[in-house]
Motif scaffolding. Sequence first.
Motif, PDB file in Angstrom:
ATOM      1  N   GLN A 127       0.809  -1.215   0.000  1.00  0.00           N
ATOM      2  CA  GLN A 127       0.000   0.000   0.000  1.00  0.00           C
ATOM      3  C   GLN A 127       0.845   1.270   0.000  1.00  0.00           C
ATOM      4  OE1 GLN A 127      -2.677  -0.139   3.321  1.00  0.00           O
ATOM      5  NE2 GLN A 127      -3.686  -2.000   2.657  1.00  0.00           N
ATOM      6  N   LYS A 128       2.040   1.188   0.600  1.00  0.00           N
ATOM      7  CA  LYS A 128       2.817   2.400   0.841  1.00  0.00           C
ATOM      8  C   LYS A 128       3.197   3.134  -0.441  1.00  0.00           C
ATOM      9  CE  LYS A 128       7.377   1.970   1.550  1.00  0.00           C
ATOM     10  NZ  LYS A 128       8.623   1.644   2.244  1.00  0.00           N
ATOM     11  N   LEU A 129       3.387   2.381  -1.540  1.00  0.00           N
ATOM     12  CA  LEU A 129       3.877   3.020  -2.746  1.00  0.00           C
ATOM     13  C   LEU A 129       2.819   3.906  -3.404  1.00  0.00           C
ATOM     14  CD1 LEU A 129       5.882   0.048  -4.312  1.00  0.00           C
ATOM     15  CD2 LEU A 129       6.713   1.895  -2.874  1.00  0.00           C
ATOM     16  N   GLY A 130       1.553   3.673  -3.089  1.00  0.00           N
ATOM     17  CA  GLY A 130       0.536   4.453  -3.764  1.00  0.00           C
ATOM     18  C   GLY A 130      -0.368   5.250  -2.860  1.00  0.00           C
ATOM     19  N   SER A 131      -0.643   4.747  -1.663  1.00  0.00           N
ATOM     20  CA  SER A 131      -1.686   5.361  -0.860  1.00  0.00           C
ATOM     21  C   SER A 131      -1.179   6.276   0.253  1.00  0.00           C
ATOM     22  CB  SER A 131      -2.569   4.257  -0.244  1.00  0.00           C
ATOM     23  OG  SER A 131      -1.791   3.425   0.602  1.00  0.00           O
ATOM     24  N   ILE A 132       0.094   6.144   0.621  1.00  0.00           N
ATOM     25  CA  ILE A 132       0.627   6.951   1.722  1.00  0.00           C
ATOM     26  C   ILE A 132       1.719   7.871   1.183  1.00  0.00           C
ATOM     27  CG2 ILE A 132       1.666   6.918   4.017  1.00  0.00           C
ATOM     28  CD1 ILE A 132       0.642   4.080   4.342  1.00  0.00           C
ATOM     29  N   PRO A 133       1.510   9.168   1.186  1.00  0.00           N
ATOM     30  CA  PRO A 133       2.536  10.085   0.680  1.00  0.00           C
ATOM     31  C   PRO A 133       3.837   9.960   1.471  1.00  0.00           C
ATOM     32  CG  PRO A 133       0.447  11.221   1.047  1.00  0.00           C
ATOM     33  CD  PRO A 133       0.317   9.878   1.670  1.00  0.00           C
ATOM     34  N   PRO A 134       4.994  10.146   0.825  1.00  0.00           N
ATOM     35  CA  PRO A 134       6.276  10.023   1.515  1.00  0.00           C
ATOM     36  C   PRO A 134       6.385  10.919   2.752  1.00  0.00           C
ATOM     37  CG  PRO A 134       6.630  10.052  -0.850  1.00  0.00           C
ATOM     38  CD  PRO A 134       5.178  10.343  -0.634  1.00  0.00           C
ATOM     39  N   TRP A 135       5.852  12.140   2.686  1.00  0.00           N
ATOM     40  CA  TRP A 135       5.991  13.047   3.827  1.00  0.00           C
ATOM     41  C   TRP A 135       5.232  12.516   5.052  1.00  0.00           C
ATOM     42  CZ3 TRP A 135       1.673  15.278   6.007  1.00  0.00           C
ATOM     43  CH2 TRP A 135       0.514  15.327   5.237  1.00  0.00           C
ATOM     44  N   GLN A 136       4.116  11.811   4.803  1.00  0.00           N
ATOM     45  CA  GLN A 136       3.390  11.211   5.930  1.00  0.00           C
ATOM     46  C   GLN A 136       4.183  10.060   6.548  1.00  0.00           C
ATOM     47  OE1 GLN A 136      -0.614  10.022   5.028  1.00  0.00           O
ATOM     48  NE2 GLN A 136      -1.392  12.122   4.975  1.00  0.00           N
ATOM     49  N   GLN A 137       4.852   9.319   5.703  1.00  0.00           N
ATOM     50  CA  GLN A 137       5.687   8.236   6.225  1.00  0.00           C
ATOM     51  C   GLN A 137       6.821   8.794   7.078  1.00  0.00           C
ATOM     52  OE1 GLN A 137       6.590   4.893   3.563  1.00  0.00           O
ATOM     53  NE2 GLN A 137       5.229   5.810   2.058  1.00  0.00           N
ATOM     54  N   VAL A 138       7.410   9.896   6.642  1.00  0.00           N
ATOM     55  CA  VAL A 138       8.483  10.508   7.424  1.00  0.00           C
ATOM     56  C   VAL A 138       7.941  11.034   8.753  1.00  0.00           C
ATOM     57  CG1 VAL A 138      10.189  12.376   7.476  1.00  0.00           C
ATOM     58  CG2 VAL A 138       9.851  11.054   5.384  1.00  0.00           C
ATOM     59  N   GLU A 139       6.732  11.587   8.736  1.00  0.00           N
ATOM     60  CA  GLU A 139       6.115  12.033   9.999  1.00  0.00           C
ATOM     61  C   GLU A 139       5.962  10.868  10.973  1.00  0.00           C
ATOM     62  OE1 GLU A 139       2.415  14.028   9.410  1.00  0.00           O
ATOM     63  OE2 GLU A 139       3.377  15.984   9.062  1.00  0.00           O
ATOM     64  N   LEU A 140       5.498   9.718  10.463  1.00  0.00           N
ATOM     65  CA  LEU A 140       5.357   8.532  11.311  1.00  0.00           C
ATOM     66  C   LEU A 140       6.718   8.094  11.857  1.00  0.00           C
ATOM     67  CD1 LEU A 140       3.872   6.048  12.462  1.00  0.00           C
ATOM     68  CD2 LEU A 140       4.116   4.975  10.204  1.00  0.00           C
ATOM     69  N   LEU A 141       7.730   8.086  11.007  1.00  0.00           N
ATOM     70  CA  LEU A 141       9.065   7.655  11.415  1.00  0.00           C
ATOM     71  C   LEU A 141       9.652   8.583  12.476  1.00  0.00           C
ATOM     72  CD1 LEU A 141      10.273   6.781   7.834  1.00  0.00           C
ATOM     73  CD2 LEU A 141      10.254   5.147   9.711  1.00  0.00           C
ATOM     74  N   THR A 142       9.461   9.884  12.307  1.00  0.00           N
ATOM     75  CA  THR A 142      10.005  10.827  13.293  1.00  0.00           C
ATOM     76  C   THR A 142       9.257  10.722  14.617  1.00  0.00           C
ATOM     77  OG1 THR A 142       8.588  12.590  12.418  1.00  0.00           O
ATOM     78  CG2 THR A 142      10.813  12.430  11.531  1.00  0.00           C
TER      79      THR A 142
END
Length: 539
Positions: free
Chosen positions: A243-258
């Motif tokens: 799902q990550k490649l299409g449905s979750i924008p990269p900036w949101q993933q970075v927010e989760l990681l931080t």
Amino acid sequence: MSTKKTYLLALLSALLLWLGWPPMPYTAPLLLFALVPLFIALENIRRRGGPKAGRQVFLHAGFTFVLWNTASIYWVYNAISAYNGPLVALPVSLIPFCLGPLLLTFAFWLHHRLQYDVRRWTGYAALICFYLALEYLQQVWDLSFPWMTLGNGLAATHQLAQWYEFTGVYGGSAWILLSNVLAFEAYRQFKQPASMRKRKFWLYLALWIIVPACLSLGRYLSYKEMGTPSNVVVVQPNVDPYQKLGSIPPWQQVELLTRLSDSVGQPNTEYFIWPETAIPNYADEAGIRENREYLQAQAFLSKYRNGTLITGIESNAHYDTKKTASAYFDPNRGTFRDNFNAAMQVENSSNVQFYHKSKLVPGVERMPFPAVFSFLDGVFAQLGGTVGGWGWQEHPAVFYAQSGIGVTPVICYESLWGDWISESVRNGAQFIAIITNDGWWGNTSGKDQHMLYAKLRAIETRRAVARSANTGISCFINQRGDVTAKSSWWKSTAIKSDILLNDQLTLYVRSGDLLAKIACLGSGVFLLVILWFKFGKKR
């Protein structure tokens, strides 16, 4: 003995190999005897003789190895099927299921060809050389898949593998093979009449198994970790890879990681490790300092004075000419372009370092033998790709932080290459950072095997391992191969640990896969002997 019985013996060997293979706990000693039924079957075939004996040896050994491999790495089909569907998955899965096993089958077939013309123990020496050489081939050629190297079988019982700091996994392969040979010879003596039995083989077998095992356990219990402590955080965001490649924008993933990083980060934390392709935005490496997700990561890092971030990222580079075999023409920019599955190190400065994954999965991330198939570049270009697949680099990297700490970034599949990681350690790496995304395989034994194999890299190099896996299993492994902390599967979390940074070099780090290379030379000699008996002796 009937053919039906010999195939049942071959089946028994496959079953014992599977039962002894990771992630099965406490069963690794089965590997020391697992091939004995196959040896019994092959001995019966040789005694029957006939023009088709060699064919029967090949079929029986192939039957054992194909079944063992398929049962142990069935998850390959799961991963391909989930992404491409069962019609594609079945034929593609047959490559890892069958190619490696067939190579190992050749070792037994060559041994069979030689056994008629040389002494019995010379034939066994040839078998071990052929087997190790063909295992090594699976590590170095373009169809590489060293997952089932026999020495990996001790990963779940790493207390028995402490001597890998001297030999690497090929020492384990040799130990297991010779144990099986001695066990088979002891069995042969047992079947002899009492007056003809040579009990020395039982003694040899006991010494060959007990002495290395006791020395390994002694080394495990007495080993003292070396180095200075460093506080490290590994993050497991648990983003579904489908799902990550299409449905979750990269900036949101970075927010989760931080956010996860901050949940366990301390003022003295020196490293944050994020998983493979944690930033999936095909960032231009030349313009990375203007990249939105990079700026997010650096803003997060500013809260940690001594902090350094290592993250997976999908990146690209552009050239005026076709600089590499993997580059393809990008009509949008009028340049040639490489895409990378990369690791990036970010600091509290303008310094940015990249490493491009080099051990690429054949057929998935890289077309095997790209130079041979370069004539297809025009066809692949029309499809938006290239014969070369993802870009890569020729040597491993060491990321150095401002503090002077050296770490080797290892991306996913690369953690199977002990010699590759050893090169980084020789170049100054003080710990190993493995970033991976094992979610493609689902909740199968694949994720467990992959994590357990990292223990062997820790032992070979005596380097701590910090492993960040997108969906699990993330963990810390100390220099003895113990998992000191780990996450659960399919859970969004972060864990921290104080690891020790070692700068001492083991014998294996200094010499690499020397044992396998010696086996390759031995195999060459034995092949010449086979050719001599087949052609030269008739003159």
